[in-house]
Motif scaffolding. Structure first.
Motif, mmCIF file in Angstrom:
data_model
loop_
_atom_site.group_PDB
_atom_site.id
_atom_site.type_symbol
_atom_site.label_atom_id
_atom_site.label_comp_id
_atom_site.label_asym_id
_atom_site.label_seq_id
_atom_site.Cartn_x
_atom_site.Cartn_y
_atom_site.Cartn_z
ATOM 1 N N LEU A 1 0.902 -1.280 -0.088
ATOM 2 C CA LEU A 1 -0.071 0.089 -0.012
ATOM 3 C C LEU A 1 0.916 1.223 -0.050
ATOM 4 N N ARG A 2 1.759 1.245 0.725
ATOM 5 C CA ARG A 2 2.668 2.340 1.120
ATOM 6 C C ARG A 2 3.547 2.717 -0.262
ATOM 7 N N ALA A 3 4.057 1.672 -0.943
ATOM 8 C CA ALA A 3 4.734 1.595 -2.259
ATOM 9 C C ALA A 3 3.925 2.218 -3.390
ATOM 10 N N THR A 4 2.586 1.770 -3.446
ATOM 11 C CA THR A 4 1.731 1.905 -4.439
ATOM 12 C C THR A 4 1.301 3.482 -4.221
ATOM 13 N N LEU A 5 1.079 3.895 -3.129
ATOM 14 C CA LEU A 5 0.743 5.245 -2.855
ATOM 15 C C LEU A 5 1.685 6.405 -3.147
ATOM 16 N N LEU A 6 3.156 5.674 -2.837
ATOM 17 C CA LEU A 6 4.100 6.732 -3.040
ATOM 18 C C LEU A 6 4.354 6.781 -4.666
ATOM 19 N N HIS A 7 3.927 5.900 -5.057
ATOM 20 C CA HIS A 7 4.233 5.791 -6.571
ATOM 21 C C HIS A 7 3.225 6.716 -7.476
ATOM 22 N N ALA A 8 1.937 6.521 -6.928
ATOM 23 C CA ALA A 8 0.792 7.059 -7.518
ATOM 24 C C ALA A 8 0.892 8.899 -7.107
ATOM 25 N N PHE A 9 1.314 9.129 -6.007
ATOM 26 C CA PHE A 9 1.349 10.484 -5.419
ATOM 27 C C PHE A 9 2.809 10.955 -5.360
ATOM 28 N N PHE B 1 -2.662 16.761 -3.884
ATOM 29 C CA PHE B 1 -4.264 17.014 -3.510
ATOM 30 C C PHE B 1 -4.392 18.426 -3.283
ATOM 31 N N ALA B 2 -3.615 19.506 -3.559
ATOM 32 C CA ALA B 2 -4.033 20.820 -3.445
ATOM 33 C C ALA B 2 -5.084 20.931 -4.571
ATOM 34 N N GLY B 3 -6.217 21.684 -4.014
ATOM 35 C CA GLY B 3 -7.140 21.904 -5.110
ATOM 36 C C GLY B 3 -8.097 21.005 -5.216
ATOM 37 N N MET B 4 -8.056 19.860 -4.749
ATOM 38 C CA MET B 4 -8.829 18.738 -5.028
ATOM 39 C C MET B 4 -9.954 18.490 -3.770
ATOM 40 N N THR B 5 -10.988 18.223 -4.199
ATOM 41 C CA THR B 5 -11.998 18.052 -2.968
ATOM 42 C C THR B 5 -11.919 16.840 -2.332
ATOM 43 N N ARG B 6 -12.483 16.490 -1.033
ATOM 44 C CA ARG B 6 -12.157 15.084 -0.284
ATOM 45 C C ARG B 6 -12.613 14.248 -1.047
ATOM 46 N N LEU B 7 -13.740 14.342 -1.764
ATOM 47 C CA LEU B 7 -14.145 12.955 -2.745
ATOM 48 C C LEU B 7 -13.048 12.762 -3.692
ATOM 49 N N ALA B 8 -12.640 13.980 -4.468
ATOM 50 C CA ALA B 8 -11.917 13.431 -5.392
ATOM 51 C C ALA B 8 -10.350 12.821 -4.850
ATOM 52 N N ARG B 9 -9.956 13.158 -3.778
ATOM 53 C CA ARG B 9 -8.877 12.695 -3.336
ATOM 54 C C ARG B 9 -9.009 11.377 -2.791
ATOM 55 N N SER B 10 -10.361 10.882 -2.234
ATOM 56 C CA SER B 10 -10.592 9.566 -1.844
ATOM 57 C C SER B 10 -10.720 8.691 -3.031
ATOM 58 N N ARG B 11 -11.282 9.213 -4.158
ATOM 59 C CA ARG B 11 -11.575 8.381 -5.503
ATOM 60 C C ARG B 11 -10.278 8.178 -6.230
ATOM 61 N N ALA B 12 -9.144 9.069 -6.204
ATOM 62 C CA ALA B 12 -7.789 8.840 -6.393
ATOM 63 C C ALA B 12 -7.069 7.765 -5.718
ATOM 64 N N LEU C 1 -10.693 0.797 4.479
ATOM 65 C CA LEU C 1 -9.469 1.808 4.359
ATOM 66 C C LEU C 1 -10.137 2.659 4.840
ATOM 67 N N ALA C 2 -9.409 3.233 6.204
ATOM 68 C CA ALA C 2 -9.679 4.561 6.711
ATOM 69 C C ALA C 2 -8.852 5.498 6.227
ATOM 70 N N LEU C 3 -9.347 6.778 5.773
ATOM 71 C CA LEU C 3 -8.448 7.668 5.063
ATOM 72 C C LEU C 3 -8.357 9.029 5.633
ATOM 73 N N GLU C 4 -7.258 9.557 5.576
ATOM 74 C CA GLU C 4 -6.725 10.833 6.097
ATOM 75 C C GLU C 4 -5.977 11.540 4.849
ATOM 76 N N LEU C 5 -6.675 12.389 4.170
ATOM 77 C CA LEU C 5 -5.866 12.721 2.835
ATOM 78 C C LEU C 5 -6.094 14.319 2.771
ATOM 79 N N ARG C 6 -4.642 15.005 2.831
ATOM 80 C CA ARG C 6 -4.422 16.154 2.988
ATOM 81 C C ARG C 6 -3.311 16.785 1.875
ATOM 82 N N ALA C 7 -3.418 17.986 1.763
ATOM 83 C CA ALA C 7 -2.316 18.641 0.865
ATOM 84 C C ALA C 7 -1.564 19.164 2.101
ATOM 85 N N PRO C 8 -0.007 19.610 1.671
ATOM 86 C CA PRO C 8 0.792 20.284 2.460
ATOM 87 C C PRO C 8 0.346 21.445 2.918
ATOM 88 N N GLY C 9 0.366 21.812 4.306
ATOM 89 C CA GLY C 9 -0.133 22.874 4.961
ATOM 90 C C GLY C 9 -1.860 22.906 5.463
#
Length: 90
Positions: free
Chosen positions: A8-16, A53-64, A80-88
Protein backbone atom coordinates in the motif's frame (compact mmCIF):
# COMPACT_ATOMS: atom_id res chain seq x y z
CA UNK A 1 6.84 -11.39 -0.37
CA UNK A 2 6.04 -7.98 1.09
CA UNK A 3 3.21 -7.30 3.48
CA UNK A 4 0.09 -5.60 2.21
CA UNK A 5 0.97 -2.52 4.30
CA UNK A 6 4.30 -2.26 2.46
CA UNK A 7 2.57 -2.66 -0.90
CA UNK A 8 0.00 0.00 0.00
CA UNK A 9 2.74 2.43 0.98
CA UNK A 10 4.77 1.75 -2.18
CA UNK A 11 1.72 2.08 -4.42
CA UNK A 12 0.67 5.37 -2.83
CA UNK A 13 4.19 6.81 -3.04
CA UNK A 14 4.27 5.92 -6.73
CA UNK A 15 0.77 7.33 -7.41
CA UNK A 16 1.36 10.57 -5.48
CA UNK A 17 4.92 11.78 -6.04
CA UNK A 18 6.37 13.78 -3.16
CA UNK A 19 3.76 12.47 -0.72
CA UNK A 20 4.23 11.57 2.91
CA UNK A 21 2.51 8.23 3.47
CA UNK A 22 1.73 6.35 6.68
CA UNK A 23 -0.05 3.00 6.68
CA UNK A 24 -1.34 1.16 9.75
CA UNK A 25 -2.79 -2.36 9.76
CA UNK A 26 -5.94 -2.24 11.91
CA UNK A 27 -7.05 -5.79 11.11
CA UNK A 28 -6.63 -7.00 14.69
CA UNK A 29 -9.34 -4.52 15.78
CA UNK A 30 -11.84 -6.05 13.35
CA UNK A 31 -11.50 -9.75 14.14
CA UNK A 32 -14.89 -11.38 13.70
CA UNK A 33 -16.29 -8.46 11.69
CA UNK A 34 -17.49 -8.60 8.13
CA UNK A 35 -14.61 -8.91 5.70
CA UNK A 36 -12.06 -9.85 8.36
CA UNK A 37 -9.89 -12.90 7.76
CA UNK A 38 -8.03 -14.91 10.40
CA UNK A 39 -4.68 -14.08 8.77
CA UNK A 40 -5.45 -10.34 8.88
CA UNK A 41 -4.32 -7.77 6.31
CA UNK A 42 -7.90 -6.67 5.60
CA UNK A 43 -8.42 -3.34 7.43
CA UNK A 44 -6.08 -0.33 7.21
CA UNK A 45 -5.76 3.31 8.17
CA UNK A 46 -3.86 5.47 5.71
CA UNK A 47 -2.60 9.04 6.00
CA UNK A 48 -1.38 10.73 2.84
CA UNK A 49 -0.13 14.30 2.63
CA UNK A 50 0.42 14.96 -1.06
CA UNK A 51 1.13 18.09 -3.09
CA UNK A 52 -1.16 16.65 -5.77
CA UNK A 53 -4.15 16.94 -3.44
CA UNK A 54 -4.01 20.76 -3.49
CA UNK A 55 -7.23 22.07 -4.99
CA UNK A 56 -8.93 18.66 -4.97
CA UNK A 57 -12.16 17.99 -3.09
CA UNK A 58 -12.25 15.33 -0.37
CA UNK A 59 -14.24 13.10 -2.70
CA UNK A 60 -11.75 13.50 -5.55
CA UNK A 61 -8.87 12.67 -3.21
CA UNK A 62 -10.66 9.57 -1.95
CA UNK A 63 -11.46 8.43 -5.48
CA UNK A 64 -7.83 8.89 -6.52
CA UNK A 65 -6.59 6.77 -3.60
CA UNK A 66 -9.19 4.07 -4.19
CA UNK A 67 -8.28 3.96 -7.88
CA UNK A 68 -4.58 3.60 -7.02
CA UNK A 69 -5.36 0.74 -4.62
CA UNK A 70 -8.00 -1.05 -6.72
CA UNK A 71 -5.83 -4.15 -7.11
CA UNK A 72 -5.50 -4.50 -3.31
CA UNK A 73 -9.27 -4.27 -2.87
CA UNK A 74 -9.62 -6.99 -5.50
CA UNK A 75 -7.08 -9.08 -3.57
CA UNK A 76 -8.85 -9.20 -0.23
CA UNK A 77 -8.44 -5.80 1.38
CA UNK A 78 -11.80 -4.97 2.92
CA UNK A 79 -11.66 -1.54 4.54
CA UNK A 80 -9.60 1.62 4.35
CA UNK A 81 -9.84 4.61 6.70
CA UNK A 82 -8.39 7.67 4.98
CA UNK A 83 -6.84 10.93 6.09
CA UNK A 84 -5.95 12.81 2.92
CA UNK A 85 -4.40 16.27 3.00
CA UNK A 86 -2.41 18.69 0.90
CA UNK A 87 0.73 20.15 2.49
CA UNK A 88 -0.14 22.94 4.91
CA UNK A 89 -3.65 21.70 5.65
CA UNK A 90 -4.39 21.15 9.34
Amino acid sequence: MSSRAERLRATLLHAFPGAEVAVQDDSHRHAGHSGARPEGETHYSVRVVAPGFAGMTRLARSRAVHAALAEEFGGGMHALALELRAPGEA
